[in-house]
Scaffold this motif. Structure first.
Motif, PDB file in Angstrom:
ATOM      1  N   VAL A  83       0.853  -1.188   0.000  1.00  0.00           N
ATOM      2  CA  VAL A  83       0.000   0.000   0.000  1.00  0.00           C
ATOM      3  C   VAL A  83       0.889   1.237   0.000  1.00  0.00           C
ATOM      4  N   VAL A  84       0.650   2.121  -0.962  1.00  0.00           N
ATOM      5  CA  VAL A  84       1.359   3.404  -1.030  1.00  0.00           C
ATOM      6  C   VAL A  84       0.360   4.492  -0.658  1.00  0.00           C
ATOM      7  N   ALA A  85       0.658   5.273   0.365  1.00  0.00           N
ATOM      8  CA  ALA A  85      -0.209   6.399   0.740  1.00  0.00           C
ATOM      9  C   ALA A  85       0.271   7.646   0.006  1.00  0.00           C
ATOM     10  N   VAL A  86      -0.679   8.474  -0.448  1.00  0.00           N
ATOM     11  CA  VAL A  86      -0.318   9.753  -1.076  1.00  0.00           C
ATOM     12  C   VAL A  86      -1.038  10.869  -0.344  1.00  0.00           C
ATOM     13  N   THR A  87      -0.374  11.994  -0.183  1.00  0.00           N
ATOM     14  CA  THR A  87      -0.958  13.124   0.527  1.00  0.00           C
ATOM     15  C   THR A  87      -0.310  14.422   0.076  1.00  0.00           C
ATOM     16  N   SER A  88      -1.043  15.520   0.267  1.00  0.00           N
ATOM     17  CA  SER A  88      -0.481  16.846  -0.038  1.00  0.00           C
ATOM     18  C   SER A  88       0.157  17.460   1.201  1.00  0.00           C
ATOM     19  N   SER A  89      -0.157  16.901   2.354  1.00  0.00           N
ATOM     20  CA  SER A  89       0.268  17.522   3.608  1.00  0.00           C
ATOM     21  C   SER A  89       1.450  16.784   4.225  1.00  0.00           C
ATOM     22  N   ARG A  90       2.431  17.538   4.707  1.00  0.00           N
ATOM     23  CA  ARG A  90       3.583  16.935   5.397  1.00  0.00           C
ATOM     24  C   ARG A  90       3.317  16.746   6.884  1.00  0.00           C
ATOM     25  N   GLU A  91       2.102  17.048   7.320  1.00  0.00           N
ATOM     26  CA  GLU A  91       1.749  16.913   8.729  1.00  0.00           C
ATOM     27  C   GLU A  91       1.822  15.436   9.120  1.00  0.00           C
ATOM     28  N   SER A  92       2.473  15.175  10.239  1.00  0.00           N
ATOM     29  CA  SER A  92       2.867  13.790  10.525  1.00  0.00           C
ATOM     30  C   SER A  92       1.750  12.916  11.067  1.00  0.00           C
ATOM     31  N   GLY A  93       0.712  13.495  11.665  1.00  0.00           N
ATOM     32  CA  GLY A  93      -0.297  12.684  12.350  1.00  0.00           C
ATOM     33  C   GLY A  93      -0.928  11.631  11.465  1.00  0.00           C
ATOM     34  N   ARG A  94      -1.478  12.057  10.311  1.00  0.00           N
ATOM     35  CA  ARG A  94      -2.149  11.103   9.426  1.00  0.00           C
ATOM     36  C   ARG A  94      -1.140  10.128   8.827  1.00  0.00           C
ATOM     37  N   ILE A  95       0.034  10.637   8.530  1.00  0.00           N
ATOM     38  CA  ILE A  95       1.062   9.774   7.922  1.00  0.00           C
ATOM     39  C   ILE A  95       1.476   8.691   8.914  1.00  0.00           C
ATOM     40  N   ASP A  96       1.699   9.078  10.170  1.00  0.00           N
ATOM     41  CA  ASP A  96       2.061   8.079  11.191  1.00  0.00           C
ATOM     42  C   ASP A  96       0.937   7.063  11.363  1.00  0.00           C
ATOM     43  N   GLN A  97      -0.303   7.549  11.322  1.00  0.00           N
ATOM     44  CA  GLN A  97      -1.441   6.632  11.465  1.00  0.00           C
ATOM     45  C   GLN A  97      -1.455   5.639  10.302  1.00  0.00           C
ATOM     46  N   ALA A  98      -1.163   6.126   9.106  1.00  0.00           N
ATOM     47  CA  ALA A  98      -1.142   5.249   7.931  1.00  0.00           C
ATOM     48  C   ALA A  98      -0.056   4.180   8.078  1.00  0.00           C
ATOM     49  N   TYR A  99       1.138   4.579   8.498  1.00  0.00           N
ATOM     50  CA  TYR A  99       2.207   3.592   8.695  1.00  0.00           C
ATOM     51  C   TYR A  99       1.835   2.592   9.776  1.00  0.00           C
ATOM     52  N   ALA A 100       1.183   3.074  10.840  1.00  0.00           N
ATOM     53  CA  ALA A 100       0.806   2.166  11.923  1.00  0.00           C
ATOM     54  C   ALA A 100      -0.199   1.117  11.432  1.00  0.00           C
ATOM     55  N   LEU A 101      -0.992   1.464  10.407  1.00  0.00           N
ATOM     56  CA  LEU A 101      -1.980   0.527   9.862  1.00  0.00           C
ATOM     57  C   LEU A 101      -1.393  -0.360   8.767  1.00  0.00           C
ATOM     58  N   GLY A 102      -0.113  -0.199   8.489  1.00  0.00           N
ATOM     59  CA  GLY A 102       0.543  -1.139   7.574  1.00  0.00           C
ATOM     60  C   GLY A 102       0.814  -0.614   6.177  1.00  0.00           C
ATOM     61  N   VAL A 103       0.721   0.707   6.006  1.00  0.00           N
ATOM     62  CA  VAL A 103       1.111   1.282   4.720  1.00  0.00           C
ATOM     63  C   VAL A 103       2.613   1.024   4.508  1.00  0.00           C
ATOM     64  N   ASN A 104       3.028   0.738   3.274  1.00  0.00           N
ATOM     65  CA  ASN A 104       4.426   0.414   3.011  1.00  0.00           C
ATOM     66  C   ASN A 104       5.274   1.654   2.738  1.00  0.00           C
ATOM     67  N   SER A 105       4.680   2.659   2.127  1.00  0.00           N
ATOM     68  CA  SER A 105       5.417   3.892   1.848  1.00  0.00           C
ATOM     69  C   SER A 105       4.416   5.029   1.715  1.00  0.00           C
ATOM     70  N   CYS A 106       4.941   6.245   1.794  1.00  0.00           N
ATOM     71  CA  CYS A 106       4.076   7.420   1.709  1.00  0.00           C
ATOM     72  C   CYS A 106       4.738   8.455   0.813  1.00  0.00           C
ATOM     73  N   LEU A 107       3.963   9.072  -0.074  1.00  0.00           N
ATOM     74  CA  LEU A 107       4.491  10.064  -0.986  1.00  0.00           C
ATOM     75  C   LEU A 107       3.760  11.378  -0.811  1.00  0.00           C
ATOM     76  N   ILE A 108       4.496  12.469  -0.948  1.00  0.00           N
ATOM     77  CA  ILE A 108       3.868  13.777  -0.972  1.00  0.00           C
ATOM     78  C   ILE A 108       3.516  14.087  -2.426  1.00  0.00           C
ATOM     79  N   LYS A 109       2.268  14.423  -2.685  1.00  0.00           N
ATOM     80  CA  LYS A 109       1.832  14.730  -4.061  1.00  0.00           C
ATOM     81  C   LYS A 109       2.531  16.016  -4.506  1.00  0.00           C
ATOM     82  N   PRO A 110       3.278  15.946  -5.622  1.00  0.00           N
ATOM     83  CA  PRO A 110       3.938  17.189  -6.071  1.00  0.00           C
ATOM     84  C   PRO A 110       2.903  18.206  -6.534  1.00  0.00           C
ATOM     85  N   GLU A 111       3.267  19.474  -6.446  1.00  0.00           N
ATOM     86  CA  GLU A 111       2.325  20.519  -6.869  1.00  0.00           C
ATOM     87  C   GLU A 111       2.390  20.755  -8.375  1.00  0.00           C
TER      88      GLU A 111
END
Lengths: 139, 270
Positions: A83-111
């Motif tokens: 699972v790859v998570a994508v987000t526009s925000s660098r705020e860590s809360g949601r990203i940490d939650q995603a990793y805790a649920l087993g996401v494999n990597s996370c990307l910041i959506k380029p502008e």
């Protein structure tokens, strides 16, 4: 019901199509034209073949996405699907939650469009690699 | 000077660095010596908590680089503690005890800080690595948390070392997530970029032309809770976590290429 852009879905985009970043969705559709399946909730995922890769949009309807991800990680069929998570925000809360649920990597959506298309192409290439080399291909 | 070399010479005031090393300890000795040498030149107090063997290697390399170690020792700005001995002072029932740790390590730090210029202090420690190699993972993490508590209270930098092979199966997120979250920077074993070049070469050989699109994906991977990672090590972690079926083959090839590059002194861009 999930939206399937092609017969051989290998890439599941977990998002709310109404709230999704249309530019990113368009780039992903272009990168994986015959392989993309879009779903918002777990009920929409059931009944489709297990994908080779899930892209989870943290920005569009994250709570139903987290619920679906939590459910997927408990299913034998989906447990090992990357699972790859994508987000526009660098705020860590949601990203940490995603990793805790087993996401494999996370990307910041380029502008910018060029970088966004390149990232989408990378996701398409990753999905194709998983399909060609992974034991999940039998599903 | 590479950004990593600069980091070793001027770490952030509460910086918590980690380095992994395999059987060849040359990179560790070089990096730690650079870190300690700059600290001594700036008038910092330096606390080395290591094996006696490593300490001897640091001392030799410091002398070879022109550092007046004897003067630093006379000024009591250089202090050495045997890592196993110090560890035994605060372990209770297989876990580090905060009060004993604070007393023992705090006292050692205080002694060198008192005589340093402007109270500067650099510490290097192998106690966490000893616990990790003994498979006492929770104890190692707990000890890292103790160190972070000290780092939050006073201004100093800390450099930890673990005997973990970057090409080995242990170097993956499932095993190391807490470790990476406990540090500010993962220092590469060598700073010339050979690791990244070797991995890129191996990825092209195994994965073919798709690898170019993949590299952008890997570079874009974001985990705010982690230490800052060097490119090579970040790629390895991504491979282990996202392409587990191909990772073993790629990394076995990468190891061979890496050794060849180091031995032949090839430039990192080749």
């Amino acid at each position: 019901m999930a939206t399937n852009t092609g017969a051989d879905s290998t890439l599941l985009f977990l998002t709310d199509p109404q709230a999704s970043d249309t530019g990113f969705l368009a780039a992903l559709t272009k990168a994986a034209p015959h392989a993309l399946c879009i779903a918002q909730r777990r009920e929409e995922v059931v009944g489709y073949p297990a994908p080779h890769l899930v892209v989870f949009d943290l920005d569009a309807s994250p709570e139903s996405g987290f619920d679906t991800l939590r459910w997927m990680r408990r299913q034998p069929l989906y447990r090992q699907v990357p699972v790859v998570a994508v987000t526009s925000s660098r705020e860590s809360g949601r990203i940490d939650q995603a990793y805790a649920l087993g996401v494999n990597s996370c990307l910041i959506k380029p502008e910018d469009e060029i970088s966004r298309d390149a990232i989408a192409a990378g996701i398409g290439a990753y999905s194709a690699l998983l399909r060609s080399g992974s034991p999940l291909a039998e599903f | 000077m590479s950004p990593w070399q600069k980091l070793l010479e001027t770490p952030n005031p509460h910086g918590h660095l980690i380095q992994l090393y395999a059987a060849d300890e040359g990179g560790l000795i070089t990096n730690v010596t650079r870190y300690l040498a700059e600290g001594l030149k700036r008038g910092d107090g330096v606390l080395v908590i290591s094996s006696a063997e490593h300490c001897a290697l640091f001392r030799q390399k410091l002398r070879d680089s022109g550092v007046d170690l004897e003067a630093a020792e006379q000024q009591e700005r250089w202090a050495f503690c045997d890592a196993n001995v110090l560890l035994s002072q605060f372990m209770i029932g297989g876990q580090p005890d905060w009060h004993r740790f604070e007393a023992e390590v705090g006292a050692a730090m205080g002694r060198v800080r008192r005589v340093s210029d402007r109270g500067g202090l650099r510490a290097y420690g192998e106690m966490v690595g000893i616990l990790w190699n003994a498979r006492q993972f929770s104890a190692a993490i707990r000890l890292e948390q103790f160190w972070n508590k000290l780092l939050g209270r006073s201004s100093f930098s800390l450099y930890c070392a673990y005997g973990i092979d970057v090409f080995g199966k242990e170097f993956q997120i499932a095993a190391l997530d807490e470790l990476l979250c406990a540090h500010t920077h993962l220092v590469p074993a060598e700073t010339s970029g050979h690791l990244e070049s070797a991995i890129n070469q191996a990825m092209e050989e195994v994965l073919g032309p798709e690898v170019h699109s993949l590299k952008l994906l890997i570079k874009a991977n974001y985990r705010p809770a982690w230490a800052v990672l060097p490119s090579g090590e970040a790629i390895v972690l991504w491979l282990r976590n996202n392409l587990p079926d191909q990772a073993d083959k790629i990394l076995a090839l990468a190891r061979k290429h890496y050794v060849t590059r180091l031995q032949s002194g090839l430039g990192a861009t080749q």
